[in-house]
Design an enzyme around this catalytic site. Structure first.
Site, PDB file in Angstrom:
ATOM      1  N   HIS A   1       0.579  -1.337  -0.119  1.00 42.87           N
ATOM      2  CA  HIS A   1       0.069  -0.167  -0.015  1.00 42.87           C
ATOM      3  C   HIS A   1       0.978   1.075   0.081  1.00 42.87           C
ATOM      4  O   HIS A   1       1.943   1.250   0.518  1.00 42.87           O
ATOM      5  CB  HIS A   1      -0.790  -0.164   1.197  1.00 42.87           C
ATOM      6  CG  HIS A   1      -0.141   0.065   2.613  1.00 42.87           C
ATOM      7  ND1 HIS A   1       0.292   1.207   3.096  1.00 42.87           N
ATOM      8  CD2 HIS A   1       0.146  -0.963   3.377  1.00 42.87           C
ATOM      9  CE1 HIS A   1       0.852   0.853   4.206  1.00 42.87           C
ATOM     10  NE2 HIS A   1       0.890  -0.231   4.309  1.00 42.87           N
TER      11      HIS A   1
ATOM     12  N   HIS B   1      12.036  -0.284 -13.027  1.00 44.38           N
ATOM     13  CA  HIS B   1      11.918  -1.767 -13.135  1.00 44.38           C
ATOM     14  C   HIS B   1      11.719  -2.426 -12.094  1.00 44.38           C
ATOM     15  O   HIS B   1      12.818  -2.378 -11.228  1.00 44.38           O
ATOM     16  CB  HIS B   1      12.772  -2.183 -14.322  1.00 44.38           C
ATOM     17  CG  HIS B   1      12.686  -3.647 -14.778  1.00 44.38           C
ATOM     18  ND1 HIS B   1      13.287  -4.251 -15.803  1.00 44.38           N
ATOM     19  CD2 HIS B   1      12.069  -4.944 -14.257  1.00 44.38           C
ATOM     20  CE1 HIS B   1      12.943  -5.613 -15.809  1.00 44.38           C
ATOM     21  NE2 HIS B   1      12.179  -5.997 -14.907  1.00 44.38           N
TER      22      HIS B   1
END
Length: 204
Positions: free
Chosen positions: A129, A138
């Protein structure tokens, strides 16, 4: 599910996974553009160098794993970008995504995460979260970002690495495979180990 005609910029190893995801989703992939490759991949023709006039209404994805190269190619791509979200990915309806992103098999993006553009969340990576991931990042297979982590533009987070809650990885930094990040990582730093330590800096 609405499907589109899509072209891929890139024809290498990462493109294989992205193409597989797109075909699984039922999209019509009409071309892969990469001057290093010819022939076809999974039945899709590889057409060499990018042609901005080819199927101008098709959507595009820059399926290149290297962050700096992905950015250079994205800048010159004239097609409108789209996201690729594999059906096995879990993406909270309370997360926000930019465009050109690739969320691959088994990846998880939790509530109130914010992803920029042209981000790769690779196989089995977990973004908890309130994470913020900037453009051209990446996140490699199996990496874990705990809650409230932020990742600067162009950074690479290696396979199986862990970043504890609330830490920041700066722009164009590299977190090595299996590293455990317990402190903020500066821009351009390369960190490895458990706990992660800086071994050098690399300017992009």
């Amino acid at each position: 599910m609405e499907t589109h005609k899509i072209i891929l910029q890139g024809g290498g190893e990462h493109a294989r996974v992205v193409l597989d995801s797109l075909l699984t989703l039922g999209h019509k992939v009409t071309a892969l553009f990469d001057p290093k490759y010819s022939g076809d991949l999974f039945g899709v023709p590889q057409r060499g160098s990018y042609d901005p006039e080819f199927e101008p209404h098709a959507k595009a994805v820059v399926a290149i794993g290297n962050n700096a190269v992905r950015k250079r190619v994205a800048v010159v791509t004239k097609h409108t970008f789209t996201n690729v979200i594999h059906p096995s990915a879990i993406v909270s309806s309370f997360a926000s995504l930019g465009t050109g992103n690739m969320l691959l098999q088994g990846s998880i993006v939790q509530a109130q995460c914010k992803l920029g553009n042209h981000v790769i969340i690779n196989t089995g990576a977990t973004i908890d979260h309130d994470c913020v991931i900037e453009d051209f990042v990446h996140i490699a297979p199996g990496a874990v970002l705990c809650g409230c982590v932020s990742i600067g533009e162009g950074s690479f987070i290696g396979a199986g690495s862990v970043i504890i809650p609330g830490k920041r990885v700066g722009a164009w930094a590299t977190v090595g495979a299996g590293a455990v990040v317990i402190q903020d990582v500066p821009d351009y730093a390369v960190v490895v180990g458990n706990p992660a330590r800086i071994i050098r800096y690399e300017k992009s």
